[in-house]
Design an enzyme around this catalytic site. Structure first.
Site, PDB file in Angstrom:
ATOM      1  N   ASP A 110       0.862  -1.184   0.000  1.00  0.00           N
ATOM      2  CA  ASP A 110       0.000   0.000   0.000  1.00  0.00           C
ATOM      3  C   ASP A 110       0.900   1.237   0.000  1.00  0.00           C
ATOM      4  OD1 ASP A 110      -3.078   0.802   1.215  1.00  0.00           O
ATOM      5  OD2 ASP A 110      -1.472   2.247   1.438  1.00  0.00           O
ATOM      6  N   ASP A 201      -3.531   2.290  -5.384  1.00  0.00           N
ATOM      7  CA  ASP A 201      -2.301   2.271  -4.584  1.00  0.00           C
ATOM      8  C   ASP A 201      -2.092   0.986  -3.789  1.00  0.00           C
ATOM      9  OD1 ASP A 201      -4.035   2.629  -2.341  1.00  0.00           O
ATOM     10  OD2 ASP A 201      -2.473   3.761  -1.316  1.00  0.00           O
ATOM     11  N   GLU A 202      -2.863  -0.031  -4.097  1.00  0.00           N
ATOM     12  CA  GLU A 202      -2.803  -1.238  -3.275  1.00  0.00           C
ATOM     13  C   GLU A 202      -2.819  -2.497  -4.117  1.00  0.00           C
ATOM     14  OE1 GLU A 202      -5.788  -2.141  -0.058  1.00  0.00           O
ATOM     15  OE2 GLU A 202      -5.609   0.033   0.063  1.00  0.00           O
ATOM     16  N   CYS A 547     -17.582  -5.463  -3.263  1.00  0.00           N
ATOM     17  CA  CYS A 547     -17.607  -4.152  -3.908  1.00  0.00           C
ATOM     18  C   CYS A 547     -17.096  -4.295  -5.337  1.00  0.00           C
ATOM     19  CB  CYS A 547     -16.752  -3.150  -3.135  1.00  0.00           C
ATOM     20  SG  CYS A 547     -16.581  -1.593  -4.032  1.00  0.00           S
TER      21      CYS A 547
HETATM   22  N1  DCP Z   1      -8.631   8.248  -1.147  1.00  0.00           N
HETATM   23  C1  DCP Z   1      -9.722   9.052  -1.414  1.00  0.00           C
HETATM   24  N2  DCP Z   1     -10.731   9.165  -0.522  1.00  0.00           N
HETATM   25  C2  DCP Z   1     -10.688   8.473   0.647  1.00  0.00           C
HETATM   26  C3  DCP Z   1      -9.591   7.646   0.939  1.00  0.00           C
HETATM   27  C4  DCP Z   1      -8.567   7.561   0.013  1.00  0.00           C
HETATM   28  O1  DCP Z   1      -9.768   9.652  -2.483  1.00  0.00           O
HETATM   29  N3  DCP Z   1     -11.690   8.589   1.504  1.00  0.00           N
HETATM   30  C5  DCP Z   1      -7.533   8.212  -2.123  1.00  0.00           C
HETATM   31  C6  DCP Z   1      -6.429   9.162  -1.741  1.00  0.00           C
HETATM   32  C7  DCP Z   1      -5.357   8.299  -1.186  1.00  0.00           C
HETATM   33  C8  DCP Z   1      -5.555   7.016  -1.930  1.00  0.00           C
HETATM   34  O2  DCP Z   1      -6.956   6.928  -2.193  1.00  0.00           O
HETATM   35  O3  DCP Z   1      -4.065   8.846  -1.375  1.00  0.00           O
HETATM   36  C9  DCP Z   1      -5.114   5.805  -1.159  1.00  0.00           C
HETATM   37  O4  DCP Z   1      -5.878   5.709   0.019  1.00  0.00           O
HETATM   38  P1  DCP Z   1      -5.281   5.147   1.349  1.00  0.00           P
HETATM   39  O5  DCP Z   1      -6.415   4.850   2.260  1.00  0.00           O
HETATM   40  O6  DCP Z   1      -4.343   4.041   1.046  1.00  0.00           O
HETATM   41  O7  DCP Z   1      -4.509   6.382   1.992  1.00  0.00           O
HETATM   42  P2  DCP Z   1      -3.120   7.030   1.645  1.00  0.00           P
HETATM   43  O8  DCP Z   1      -2.360   6.250   0.628  1.00  0.00           O
HETATM   44  O9  DCP Z   1      -3.326   8.456   1.277  1.00  0.00           O
HETATM   45  O10 DCP Z   1      -2.365   7.001   3.033  1.00  0.00           O
HETATM   46  P3  DCP Z   1      -1.754   5.761   3.833  1.00  0.00           P
HETATM   47  O11 DCP Z   1      -2.014   4.516   3.028  1.00  0.00           O
HETATM   48  O12 DCP Z   1      -0.310   6.093   3.981  1.00  0.00           O
HETATM   49  O13 DCP Z   1      -2.473   5.755   5.145  1.00  0.00           O
HETATM   50 CA    CA Z   2      -2.081   4.065   0.832  1.00  0.00          CA
HETATM   51 CA    CA Z   3      -4.788   2.065   0.044  1.00  0.00          CA
END
Ligand code: DCP
Ligand code: CA
Ligand code: CA
Length: 629
Positions: A110, A201-202, A547
């Protein structure tokens, strides 16, 4: 009679915010030191009175009712019942234990603060600053610097500003994220060609073969893969390695950001790991389930699921109880799901509600263009075109038509789509979508000549005003029923249209209440799926619990969690609309939509959703917030 360990409801009194738990009061990585009560108070005070707030309160009241109901059920269990369910649970646990497979090594990866990290990479002046990617109405993600203040994804931007006055905002840029996502997938591909991407991102990678072939450990693979990702993208990610996907995902969050956590393929290690693991860490256990399990049965850790196994079997459906017990045993998916054939391809757009027909036809033309592009890119043609509409009142209608031949050009899609839309006018809409199903791969055979035949057919039909009815298939028998796997999607009524077909394939009225239809199964397994523009905002529950966008599984009974999850995707699609809309130009062909159309309005029968009005989607809240600013 029950041995349930109830805990009193929290909050209330002179600190009402203590019981105000929204999606964004839950901690994410990097928020460990945050003053939770302060954040809750700010959020409470800033959202009080909004529709979102009212809806949160309504949901909270429903949860309380559910809890009371479960408590009553629990109290009514006799000693006999309990010993019966103890046996049921014991048998179930033995079965589950027998299915334990410790032969696979799964890696979950991730990206760290993905959108924020990409923006910082593109603009190094943002480095070290508290950064929010999004707008005043919606934050997509926050940098780790901003998280220290309690700012997080899914939070309205104005609340973020209040929590962190120096918060810097950057608008999302999805092309960038897709580009970097593709770079990461090139790396994943080298370790597992069948990797499962569940979002931009995952991904999950089965690294068993890599470990065996190269004689290296899961830990070494994780280090190497993270290094490669960093070298090839400039971004950091975190990874988790475990014997199954459920645990691997939990592990990737443990040493976030830029870290990894390895759980050996050993039963004792897995059981020890879950023995103290809070249930909320498990994908699929959201706020409501957490509250129910904790307040009714006193379950807070995964292992406590096993101690309360008899009650879980007594109070919950078999599917839910199986899921809970699997969590308690630290079991999860170990096989790579089979690649399933794409069943449909679609795109949809959310916008501010409008009844301006020229604007609606313009959007329809854009959708037709998008759909045609996506079909052509994949070398597909289709026969059944479905128009999805969400009215200003959040009622969802679907209309379908089946063409005589396979098509994939924008012009033909638009002709059919226009016909379907015209039959519904006038109306005010906030979302439109087009889906092509009954697909045919151009590579498969020689029937590509169908489009040529249609070309000639359409041309002649279009030029003769009296011939318009001819090329539009009215015969009900030619309407192909859509997928019968009807799935829950709350707040969505379905309209049937006796003339142009309702696509329900003979489902009973009860079947279609609150339902949507199965869409694209390939999204579950296709690595490209989540990167495709055609997936934006389209969210269904396949088989009622998977989903369709990210493959996330929420077993039957997890309605509230599904609603929250839907809200997330809805919010995500809104954000994308904000950026995409500004870029889209009206194509010349959109004029096609303005041609006088040939439909006669058809009688409609409205099936009211039993849940109508129960849930106010998050976009209503954001619209309100925007107006208030
Ligand atoms: N995202 C979004 N709306 C949300 C959650 C996430 O648009 N409610 C988008 C923005 C994030 C991406 O998806 O950058 C990946 O989500 P993650 O939950 O993996 O969060 P991040 O990568 O930003 O942070 P981390 O994984 O380091 O906690
Ligand atoms: Ca992430
Ligand atoms: Ca993620």
């Amino acid at each position: 009679m029950s041995a349930a360990a109830g805990t009193p409801p929290e909050g209330g009194g002179d600190r009402p915010w203590q019981s105000y738990h929204t999606a964004y009061t839950n901690a994410k990585a990097g928020m460990e030191g945050v003053d939770k009560e302060k954040v809750q108070k700010v959020i409470y005070e800033m959202s009080k009175g909004s529709k979102y707030f009212e809806n949160e309160q309504r949901k909270e009241a429903i949860t309380k009712q559910k809890i009371e109901h479960l408590r009553a059920q629990c109290a009514a269990l006799t000693d006999n019942d309990i010993s019966h369910f103890q046996k049921v649970a014991g048998k179930k646990m033995l079965e589950l234990e027998a299915s334990r497979d410790l032969s696979k090594i799964w890696l979950h990866t991730d990206m760290d603060a993905f959108y924020a990290a990409v923006e910082t990479l593109e603009d190094p002046s943002l480095k070290g600053k508290p950064l929010a990617v999004g707008s005043m109405s919606m934050i997509a993600t926050a940098s780790y610097e901003a998280r220290k203040f309690g700012v997080r994804a899914a939070m309205p931007g104005f609340i973020g500003c209040k929590l962190c006055p120096g918060l810097v905002f950057v608008r999302p840029n999805f092309e960038r994220y897709t580009h970097y996502s593709e770079l990461t997938r090139k790396v994943f591909q080298r370790y597992d060609p069948n990797f499962i991407a569940t979002s931009l991102d995952e991904a999950y990678l089965n690294i068993t073969n890599v470990c065996i072939e190269r004689g290296i450990t899961g830990e070494e693979v994780a280090t190497e893969l993270r290094t490669a990702i960093h070298q090839e993208t400039g971004l950091t990610c975190s990874a988790g390695v475990a014997p199954n996907r459920m645990i691997a995902k939990v592990c990737s969050d443990i040493n976030k950001p830029n870290g990894q956590f390895i759980l050996p393929n050993d039963r004792e290690a897995v059981l020890t790991f879950v023995s103290t693991l809070p249930i909320r860490k498990i994908g699929g256990i959201g706020k409501v389930t957490e509250q129910m399990l904790r307040q009714v049965l006193g379950i807070s850790t995964c292992q406590e699921m096993l101690q309360k196994a008899a009650f879980l079997c007594a109070l919950f459906s078999e599917g839910s109880a199986d899921f809970f017990l699997s969590v308690g045993l630290g079991l999860g998916g170990t096989e790579t799901p089979e690649q399933r054939q794409r069943k449909s391809i679609s795109c949809e757009r959310t916008f501010t509600a409008t009844n301006d027909s020229s604007l609606l036809f313009e959007k329809l033309a854009n959708l037709a263009e998008n759909l045609a592009d996506d079909l052509q890119k994949e070398g597909l043609r289709g026969k059944t075109l479905t128009l999805k509409l969400k009215t200003a009142d959040f009622e969802v209608r679907t209309r379908a038509v089946t063409t005589r031949g396979f098509i994939n050009s924008k012009e033909y899609i638009l002709i059919y789509a226009t016909k379907l839309l015209k039959a519904e006018m006038p109306l005010s809409l906030r979302l439109m979508g087009l889906r092509m199903s009954q697909l045919h791969d151009e590579k498969d055979d020689s029937s590509t000549s169908t489009q040529k035949t249609l070309d000639i057919f359409f041309r002649s039909s279009n030029s003769a005003s009296t011939g318009q009815q001819d090329f539009f298939v009215h015969d009900e028998s030619t309407f192909i029923p859509e997928q019968r796997n009807l799935v829950n999607y709350s707040n969505e009524g379905v309209l049937s249209n006796p003339v142009i077909g309702d696509g329900l394939g003979g489902a009973s009225l009860d079947d279609v209440m609150n339902t949507e239809k199965l869409d694209d199964l390939s999204e579950l397994t296709s690595p490209e799926a989540t990167a495709s523009s055609s997936k934006r905002g389209q969210q269904l529950w396949i088989d009622g619990y998977i989903c369709s966008i990210c493959g996330f599984e929420l077993p039957p009974g997890f309605e509230e969690e599904r609603q929250e999850h839907s809200d997330f995707h809805l919010a995500e699609s809104l954000q994308q609309e904000e950026t995409v809309d500004s870029k889209r130009t009206i194509s010349n062909e959109s004029r096609l939509a303005e041609r006088p159309c040939y439909s006669t309005p058809t009688p409609k029968k409205k099936l009211k959703s039993s849940k109508e009005g129960k849930h106010i989607p998050i976009d209503a809240f954001f619209t309100k917030c925007n107006k208030n600013l």
